[in-house]
Design an enzyme around this catalytic site. Structure first.
Site, PDB file in Angstrom:
ATOM      1  N   ARG A  93       0.802  -1.231   0.000  1.00 20.83           N
ATOM      2  CA  ARG A  93       0.000   0.000   0.000  1.00 20.83           C
ATOM      3  C   ARG A  93       0.828   1.271   0.000  1.00 20.83           C
ATOM      4  NH1 ARG A  93      -3.220  -3.212   1.862  1.00 20.83           N
ATOM      5  NH2 ARG A  93      -1.364  -3.977   2.889  1.00 20.83           N
ATOM      6  N   THR A  94       1.738   1.359   0.973  1.00 21.17           N
ATOM      7  CA  THR A  94       2.431   2.629   1.177  1.00 21.17           C
ATOM      8  C   THR A  94       3.268   2.979  -0.049  1.00 21.17           C
ATOM      9  OG1 THR A  94       2.473   2.213   3.537  1.00 21.17           O
ATOM     10  CG2 THR A  94       4.010   3.858   2.710  1.00 21.17           C
ATOM     11  N   LYS A 101      25.993  -4.594   0.113  1.00 20.81           N
ATOM     12  CA  LYS A 101      27.462  -4.620   0.073  1.00 20.81           C
ATOM     13  C   LYS A 101      28.064  -4.006   1.335  1.00 20.81           C
ATOM     14  CE  LYS A 101      27.756  -3.946  -4.952  1.00 20.81           C
ATOM     15  NZ  LYS A 101      28.109  -2.956  -5.986  1.00 20.81           N
ATOM     16  N   ARG A 119      11.481   3.816   3.771  1.00 20.24           N
ATOM     17  CA  ARG A 119      11.024   2.895   4.818  1.00 20.24           C
ATOM     18  C   ARG A 119      12.233   2.069   5.239  1.00 20.24           C
ATOM     19  NH1 ARG A 119       5.696  -0.799   4.820  1.00 20.24           N
ATOM     20  NH2 ARG A 119       4.875   1.227   5.458  1.00 20.24           N
ATOM     21  N   HIS A 159       5.147   6.333  11.701  1.00 20.10           N
ATOM     22  CA  HIS A 159       4.651   6.236  10.325  1.00 20.10           C
ATOM     23  C   HIS A 159       3.764   7.463  10.087  1.00 20.10           C
ATOM     24  CE1 HIS A 159       3.388   4.714   6.572  1.00 20.10           C
ATOM     25  NE2 HIS A 159       3.131   3.458   6.886  1.00 20.10           N
TER      26      HIS A 159
HETATM   27  C1  NCD Z   1       1.489  -0.630   8.486  1.00 21.08           C
HETATM   28  C2  NCD Z   1       2.995  -0.525   8.625  1.00 21.08           C
HETATM   29  O1  NCD Z   1       3.742  -0.859   7.700  1.00 21.08           O
HETATM   30  O2  NCD Z   1       3.386  -0.059   9.682  1.00 21.08           O
HETATM   31  N1  NCD Z   1       1.079  -0.786   7.167  1.00 21.08           N
HETATM   32  C3  NCD Z   1       0.939   0.311   6.363  1.00 21.08           C
HETATM   33  O3  NCD Z   1       1.873   1.041   6.122  1.00 21.08           O
HETATM   34  N2  NCD Z   1      -0.288   0.589   5.901  1.00 21.08           N
HETATM   35  C4  NCD Z   1       0.846  -1.555   9.423  1.00 21.08           C
HETATM   36  C5  NCD Z   1       1.320  -2.984   9.485  1.00 21.08           C
HETATM   37  O4  NCD Z   1       2.227  -3.396   8.769  1.00 21.08           O
HETATM   38  O5  NCD Z   1       0.753  -3.720  10.291  1.00 21.08           O
END
Ligand code: NCD
Length: 311
Positions: free
Chosen positions: A55-56, A85, A106, A134
């Site tokens: 999703r993100t 590396k 991320r 997040h």
């Molecule tokens: C979440 C995350 O990655 O923190 N997902 C997201 O970004 N929508 C929640 C999760 O992974 O449980």
């Protein structure tokens, strides 16, 4: 609106910033419908993901492309970038910031987004730093609450599940400090919300309580925010096995819930929400995910072209 160079934590988000962003979301929905914007034409976004994401990453990449920009990326940066590396995050970010106009990151480690922001020459956005924060998810969660309920004030929000490792919980709880809300945290004893978050809420005067039982608080909730038990964060898999499946929301449990309320989940779900809830009009988690690209479009526009017109 106060401009953000980097978005590392929700601590940087004031009410005027939030309102400024949300004020642009409708405009972004229109842009997406008409496939029309060149606002970020010529801009490149580096999508740098050391941890899994569907999703993100898609949402952020779609947001950039909808605004006329382009995307370069590493979807498994841990194995398929120079990190494999032995390159440090700092060196990788120094290089990428010479190639892109914005970096969305991320990472597996708490504090990684902060470290990246210190060395990056271009704006960077935290899309999850391990069990830390997040912030963009919290923004889209907040937007969804406002959209579903029509207000962010005088509401009770239940946050359920792995509150210790859930970075979406950490960011959303802190962001809610700007509003008049009550929070009911529901978790097993070993997965309680961190002390630091509880202290932030206390300092902000937010009323909250902690419980272990899901069913009893449901009738009071305007929002039930379910979360996944974060398997990948457990050092001891036996502990995970003992915690998994501890809260499962199903349709009969919602009989005493308010007629107007919203069930949210950042997704992905494993088993926390039975699929028999999906057809309930109060189940807002797929609408919540749909809001992701629009909120991220507003954020990219504000960070890269604050005075630009998206049409
Ligand atoms: C979440 C995350 O990655 O923190 N997902 C997201 O970004 N929508 C929640 C999760 O992974 O449980």
């Amino acid at each position: 609106m106060v401009l953000l160079k980097h978005l590392v934590s929700v601590d940087q988000l004031s009410v005027p910033i939030i309102e400024g962003l949300f004020g642009r979301v409708e405009e972004m929905k229109a842009v997406a419908r008409h496939h029309a914007s060149q606002l970020l034409s010529g801009y490149i976004m580096a999508s740098y993901f050391y941890e899994v994401s569907t999703r993100t990453r898609f949402s952020h990449e779609a947001a950039m492309i909808r605004l006329g920009g382009q995307v370069i990326g590493a979807e498994n940066a841990k194995d398929f970038s120079s990190a494999a590396k032995g390159e440090t995050l700092e060196d990788s970010i120094r290089i990428v910031s010479g190639q892109a106009d914005v970096i969305v990151l991320r990472h597996t480690d708490i504090g990684a987004a902060k470290r990246a922001s210190i060395v990056s020459r271009v704006p960077s956005i935290n899309e999850g730093d391990g069990p830390g924060e997040h912030p963009t998810q919290a923004l889209l969660d907040l937007y969804t609450i406002q959209n579903e309920l029509g207000t962010l004030n005088d509401i009770t929000i239940m946050m359920v599940g792995d509150l210790k490792h859930g970075r979406t919980i950490h960011s959303l709880a802190k962001l809610l400090c700007h509003f008049n809300v009550k929070i009911i945290f529901v978790s097993p004893e070993n997965l309680r919300v961190p002390t630091q978050i509880r202290s932030t809420l206390s300092r902000a005067g937010v009323e909250f309580r902690e419980e272990t039982d899901l069913a009893s608080a449901i009738p009071q909730a305007d929002v039930i925010y379910m979360t996944r038990i974060q398997k990948e964060r457990f050092a001891d898999l036996d502990e995970y096995e003992r915690s998994r499946g501890c809260y499962i929301l199903n349709a009969p449990m919602l009989e005493d819930a308010k007629p107007k309320m919203a069930i949210l989940h950042p997704l992905p779900r494993v088993d926390e929400i039975d699929t028999n809830v999906d057809t309930d009009p109060r189940a807002a988690y797929f609408r919540q995910a749909d809001n992701g690209p629009f909120v991220r479009m507003a954020l990219l526009a504000e960070m890269l072209r604050p005075n630009g017109n998206s049409h």
